[in-house]
Motif scaffolding. Sequence first.
Motif, short mmCIF file in Angstrom:
data_model
loop_
_atom_site.label_atom_id
_atom_site.label_comp_id
_atom_site.label_asym_id
_atom_site.label_seq_id
_atom_site.Cartn_x
_atom_site.Cartn_y
_atom_site.Cartn_z
N THR A 150 0.84 -1.20 0.00
CA THR A 150 0.00 0.00 0.00
C THR A 150 0.87 1.25 0.00
O THR A 150 0.63 2.19 -0.78
CB THR A 150 -0.94 0.01 1.22
OG1 THR A 150 -1.84 -1.10 1.13
CG2 THR A 150 -1.75 1.30 1.28
N HIS A 154 1.06 3.95 -3.10
CA HIS A 154 0.80 5.37 -2.88
C HIS A 154 2.00 6.23 -3.32
O HIS A 154 1.81 7.36 -3.81
CB HIS A 154 0.47 5.62 -1.42
CG HIS A 154 -0.90 5.16 -1.03
ND1 HIS A 154 -1.33 5.10 0.29
CD2 HIS A 154 -1.95 4.74 -1.78
CE1 HIS A 154 -2.58 4.67 0.31
NE2 HIS A 154 -2.97 4.43 -0.91
N GLU A 157 1.51 7.03 -6.73
CA GLU A 157 0.24 7.72 -6.96
C GLU A 157 -0.87 6.77 -7.41
O GLU A 157 -1.81 7.16 -8.11
CB GLU A 157 0.41 8.86 -7.98
CG GLU A 157 1.41 9.91 -7.51
CD GLU A 157 1.58 11.04 -8.51
OE1 GLU A 157 1.32 10.83 -9.71
OE2 GLU A 157 1.97 12.13 -8.09
N GLU A 159 -3.95 4.11 -6.20
CA GLU A 159 -4.84 3.77 -5.09
C GLU A 159 -4.88 2.26 -4.91
O GLU A 159 -4.47 1.50 -5.80
CB GLU A 159 -6.24 4.32 -5.34
CG GLU A 159 -6.29 5.83 -5.29
CD GLU A 159 -7.69 6.40 -5.45
OE1 GLU A 159 -7.91 7.55 -5.02
OE2 GLU A 159 -8.56 5.72 -6.04
N ASP A 178 -7.35 2.49 0.23
CA ASP A 178 -8.32 3.47 -0.25
C ASP A 178 -9.74 2.93 -0.34
O ASP A 178 -10.71 3.67 -0.20
CB ASP A 178 -7.88 3.99 -1.62
CG ASP A 178 -6.49 4.57 -1.57
OD1 ASP A 178 -6.35 5.72 -1.10
OD2 ASP A 178 -5.53 3.88 -1.97
#
Length: 257
Positions: A150, A154, A157, A159, A178
């Motif tokens: 995760t 991120h 960029e 999700e 997300d």
Amino acid sequence: MPNILDKIIANKKREIEASCQLLGEEVAITTDRPTVSMKQALLESPTGIIAEFKRRSPSKGEIHPLALVNEVIPAYQKAGASACSVLTDTVYFGGALTDLANARSVSDIPLLRKDFIVSRRQIAEARAYGADAILLIAAALGADEIEDFTHYAHSLELEVLFEIHNIAELDKYYPGVDMVGVNNRDLTTFVTDPMLSEKVAGALPADVVKIAESGLTSINEVEQLRASGFSGFLIGETFMRHDRPGDALRKFLDATL
């Protein structure tokens, strides 16, 4: 005795090892395209449909083996899909990373790379080939991997859609994800319970975007799940079994709106 998911994951790890030996450990990300938020698209959409592109599956066999991304994805978008999911597994689902790249070239809505992610390499590939989000499957990963992947997603960029099949798998939930998806299909047996999502809805974190996945075929199911707090509905086979999946989606939405 290995179940279907075990076999898929074992094969996926062999594929990644072979890719690393052939192409090197690092994946070059040359794109500077801003990603599009799938989470926000679902929250703002009146339909919440994530229309999936897939040619076959281990449970259903051939679904639409000759389907072309550059025909289906634009038709999905035109019909009202909030986002699209693209299967990139080749052996079991008949997909490829080039399908993802082609989907990106003909659409501007959020794209989910649907695959069995077990390596950072696959996350980098997702970004390089045009995805906006990736899928992390609780049944295939440990809690530490979900957290690490995760953070890495991120940083690129992207999700994260965290997928469970039962309440016990929420033990691996990482608050940084997300979206949370409930797969109505058991990936160890591929048996489907269309309303499993509703049964576990109350156990999901209250403030997370919830997505129901797999086995949804009727308007009533979608509306019932929406009433239970779901914002997204990932549907593939229901549309892909038609000669024109985009038309099937349009008829589906015409009946719901």
